[in-house]
Write a protein that holds these residues in place. Structure first.
Motif, PDB file in Angstrom:
ATOM      1  N   SER A 186      11.949 -15.918  19.533  1.00 15.72           N
ATOM      2  CA  SER A 186      13.195 -16.051  18.773  1.00 15.72           C
ATOM      3  C   SER A 186      13.168 -15.228  17.493  1.00 15.72           C
ATOM      4  O   SER A 186      14.085 -15.313  16.682  1.00 15.72           O
ATOM      5  CB  SER A 186      13.446 -17.528  18.441  1.00 15.72           C
ATOM      6  OG  SER A 186      12.382 -18.041  17.650  1.00 15.72           O
ATOM      7  N   ASN A 187      12.106 -14.428  17.327  1.00 16.86           N
ATOM      8  CA  ASN A 187      12.020 -13.567  16.146  1.00 16.86           C
ATOM      9  C   ASN A 187      11.184 -12.336  16.517  1.00 16.86           C
ATOM     10  O   ASN A 187      10.747 -12.197  17.661  1.00 16.86           O
ATOM     11  CB  ASN A 187      11.408 -14.341  14.968  1.00 16.86           C
ATOM     12  CG  ASN A 187      11.998 -13.910  13.628  1.00 16.86           C
ATOM     13  OD1 ASN A 187      12.244 -12.729  13.403  1.00 16.86           O
ATOM     14  ND2 ASN A 187      12.232 -14.871  12.738  1.00 16.86           N
ATOM     15  N   THR A 188      10.957 -11.461  15.558  1.00 19.42           N
ATOM     16  CA  THR A 188      10.245 -10.197  15.795  1.00 19.42           C
ATOM     17  C   THR A 188       8.979 -10.387  16.624  1.00 19.42           C
ATOM     18  O   THR A 188       8.158 -11.248  16.335  1.00 19.42           O
ATOM     19  CB  THR A 188       9.850  -9.553  14.444  1.00 19.42           C
ATOM     20  OG1 THR A 188      11.028  -9.329  13.681  1.00 19.42           O
ATOM     21  CG2 THR A 188       9.130  -8.234  14.652  1.00 19.42           C
ATOM     22  N   VAL A 189       8.842  -9.560  17.680  1.00 15.89           N
ATOM     23  CA  VAL A 189       7.626  -9.562  18.494  1.00 15.89           C
ATOM     24  C   VAL A 189       6.723  -8.458  17.952  1.00 15.89           C
ATOM     25  O   VAL A 189       7.025  -7.272  18.084  1.00 15.89           O
ATOM     26  CB  VAL A 189       7.934  -9.335  19.989  1.00 15.89           C
ATOM     27  CG1 VAL A 189       6.653  -9.460  20.811  1.00 15.89           C
ATOM     28  CG2 VAL A 189       8.994 -10.312  20.478  1.00 15.89           C
ATOM     29  N   TRP A 190       5.613  -8.859  17.344  1.00 14.46           N
ATOM     30  CA  TRP A 190       4.759  -7.912  16.633  1.00 14.46           C
ATOM     31  C   TRP A 190       3.760  -7.204  17.532  1.00 14.46           C
ATOM     32  O   TRP A 190       3.422  -6.043  17.294  1.00 14.46           O
ATOM     33  CB  TRP A 190       4.003  -8.634  15.510  1.00 14.46           C
ATOM     34  CG  TRP A 190       4.826  -8.799  14.282  1.00 14.46           C
ATOM     35  CD1 TRP A 190       5.620  -9.866  13.968  1.00 14.46           C
ATOM     36  CD2 TRP A 190       4.978  -7.867  13.203  1.00 14.46           C
ATOM     37  NE1 TRP A 190       6.245  -9.652  12.754  1.00 14.46           N
ATOM     38  CE2 TRP A 190       5.865  -8.438  12.262  1.00 14.46           C
ATOM     39  CE3 TRP A 190       4.434  -6.610  12.937  1.00 14.46           C
ATOM     40  CZ2 TRP A 190       6.229  -7.789  11.085  1.00 14.46           C
ATOM     41  CZ3 TRP A 190       4.792  -5.970  11.755  1.00 14.46           C
ATOM     42  CH2 TRP A 190       5.675  -6.558  10.846  1.00 14.46           C
ATOM     43  N   ALA A 191       3.252  -7.894  18.537  1.00 14.84           N
ATOM     44  CA  ALA A 191       2.157  -7.292  19.311  1.00 14.84           C
ATOM     45  C   ALA A 191       2.065  -7.919  20.688  1.00 14.84           C
ATOM     46  O   ALA A 191       2.608  -8.997  20.953  1.00 14.84           O
ATOM     47  CB  ALA A 191       0.827  -7.459  18.569  1.00 14.84           C
ATOM     48  N   LEU A 192       1.360  -7.218  21.574  1.00 11.75           N
ATOM     49  CA  LEU A 192       1.102  -7.718  22.915  1.00 11.75           C
ATOM     50  C   LEU A 192      -0.217  -7.172  23.412  1.00 11.75           C
ATOM     51  O   LEU A 192      -0.754  -6.198  22.872  1.00 11.75           O
ATOM     52  CB  LEU A 192       2.235  -7.350  23.879  1.00 11.75           C
ATOM     53  CG  LEU A 192       2.618  -5.889  24.012  1.00 11.75           C
ATOM     54  CD1 LEU A 192       2.883  -5.532  25.457  1.00 11.75           C
ATOM     55  CD2 LEU A 192       3.871  -5.605  23.189  1.00 11.75           C
ATOM     56  N   ASN A 231      13.447  -8.929  18.740  1.00 12.18           N
ATOM     57  CA  ASN A 231      12.906 -10.162  19.351  1.00 12.18           C
ATOM     58  C   ASN A 231      12.597 -10.017  20.839  1.00 12.18           C
ATOM     59  O   ASN A 231      12.434 -11.032  21.529  1.00 12.18           O
ATOM     60  CB  ASN A 231      13.857 -11.367  19.159  1.00 12.18           C
ATOM     61  CG  ASN A 231      14.349 -11.526  17.739  1.00 12.18           C
ATOM     62  OD1 ASN A 231      13.790 -10.947  16.808  1.00 12.18           O
ATOM     63  ND2 ASN A 231      15.403 -12.293  17.557  1.00 12.18           N
ATOM     64  N   THR A 232      12.530  -8.802  21.348  1.00 15.84           N
ATOM     65  CA  THR A 232      12.320  -8.612  22.787  1.00 15.84           C
ATOM     66  C   THR A 232      11.063  -7.804  23.089  1.00 15.84           C
ATOM     67  O   THR A 232      10.530  -7.094  22.232  1.00 15.84           O
ATOM     68  CB  THR A 232      13.511  -7.877  23.447  1.00 15.84           C
ATOM     69  OG1 THR A 232      13.514  -6.502  23.023  1.00 15.84           O
ATOM     70  CG2 THR A 232      14.832  -8.529  23.120  1.00 15.84           C
ATOM     71  N   VAL A 233      10.633  -7.932  24.355  1.00 13.77           N
ATOM     72  CA  VAL A 233       9.669  -7.016  24.962  1.00 13.77           C
ATOM     73  C   VAL A 233      10.415  -6.301  26.082  1.00 13.77           C
ATOM     74  O   VAL A 233      11.080  -6.947  26.901  1.00 13.77           O
ATOM     75  CB  VAL A 233       8.451  -7.765  25.543  1.00 13.77           C
ATOM     76  CG1 VAL A 233       7.522  -6.796  26.269  1.00 13.77           C
ATOM     77  CG2 VAL A 233       7.702  -8.515  24.454  1.00 13.77           C
TER      78      VAL A 233
END
Length: 355
Positions: A217-223, A188-190
């Motif tokens: 608050s959950n999986t960070v898929w992309a940026l 859940n982080t970058v």
């Protein structure tokens, strides 16, 4: 360059091409950085669960899209990610077979595998070149991020193994102007990594953007970054898109690391996991999600009192028959959006004003 968008006009995302060829889901689409520039053909890569990479080309505005090459003799499992070097001559591909391959465009529609990078314990989830083309980052389900230094003779030296994520790392992305590396994942982080003294052997995690920092608050898929590099957009399993900002001019002036801070959150636009976001060269954010839809957002220029805010420009429900895994804007003046889906197809879209 500011988006040439008139808020009084209604826009639609118009499908101009549907490309078929992959026999399994399309995980990632990546435009070649030279696409459409100075008369160069439009060119992008796609990778798939069918263990192949396809190179697609459109020579000019009047020609058809063609599959120029199929790279099918290297990876033995799903190819999850692909990324072009800044010069557009090299393509890195990351696979569930735990390897990263580097392919060179040798001309005549031929691509040659010039390097195979091994080290990750299991699936490689994302690959990305830095702005200078001197470093390649990879990340994996093994919770690590690797930084590879490009050496003469198609040799790649592991400069660092970055350990900090507690779970599967989904994406790595370099900042567009600095050797700042961003990674996001299942925890859940970058995380933001930097070698402050310029020594590529001394990478440290300078910042973690988690839920306590107004993060996801959950999986960070992309940026993705805006062209200037002072804003970042992230997307997540928590069904939100978040905008972040940093005083990047501070870093450009040599005053050390500039912290990233939450600017605003966009919610209510997708009702299933948002897998992909991409910021165009003219400031339009695209998102693709498991609800099969694509959304486009632009900054509200008139409401800056409480900081920047963003609104929906247009949406395309049922853009694909299944999950949209990847969206990416083309470089150059012709604004094209490519999308890849679980339905095995790639679509090319153009933003058009409604009559």
């Amino acid at each position: 360059m500011a988006a040439l968008i008139d808020k009084d006009i209604n826009y639609e995302l118009k499908e101009i091409e549907k490309l078929e060829g992959h026999s399994d889901r399309v995980w990632c689409v990546a435009w070649n950085p030279t696409s459409g520039l100075a008369g160069a053909p439009f060119l992008f890569a796609s990778c798939s669960g069918d263990m192949t990479v396809r190179i697609w080309e459109k020579k000019n505005q009047h020609s058809n899209w063609l599959c120029k090459a199929v790279l099918d003799d290297k990876h033995t499992r799903t190819v999850r990610s692909c990324s072009w070097s800044p010069c557009g001559k090299l393509l890195a591909t990351g696979s569930f077979d735990a390897t990263t391959a580097v392919w060179e465009d040798v001309g005549g529609g031929e691509f040659e595998c010039v390097a195979s990078l091994e080290g990750h314990e299991n699936e490689v989830k994302s690959v990305c070149w830095n702005a200078a083309g001197t470093l390649l980052a990879t990340c994996s389900r093994d919770k690590t991020v690797w930084i590879w230094e490009v050496m003469p003779g198609n040799d790649y030296d592991c400069a660092a193994v970055l350990q900090g994520h507690k779970q599967d790392v989904k994406m790595v992305l370099w900042h567009p102007t600095f050797d700042l590396l961003f990674s996001s994942g299942y925890d859940n982080t970058v995380k933001v990594w930097w070698a402050e003294d310029g020594d590529h052997d001394s990478w440290e995690c300078f910042q973690t953007l988690g839920e306590s920092e107004n993060g996801h608050s959950n999986t960070v898929w992309a940026l993705s970054f805006n062209p200037k590099g002072d804003k970042m957009v992230t997307c997540s399993d928590d069904l939100t898109i978040k905008i972040w900002g940093a005083d990047i001019e501070k870093m450009q002036s040599g005053y050390g690391y500039a912290n990233w801070a939450h600017v605003c959150t966009l919610s209510g636009y997708h009702d299933r996991t948002i897998f992909s976001v991409h910021w165009s060269s003219d400031d339009i954010i695209a998102s693709g999600a498991a609800d099969d839809g694509i959304r486009l957002f632009v900054q509200n220029k008139e409401s800056e009192i409480d900081g920047p805010s963003y609104s929906l420009l247009t949406k395309k429900d049922k853009a694909h028959d299944m999950d949209v895994n990847s969206v990416q804007w083309s470089p150059g003046e012709t604004r094209l959006l490519a999308s890849g889906s679980d339905d095995g197809t790639i679509k090319i879209w153009q933003l058009a004003a409604l009559p």
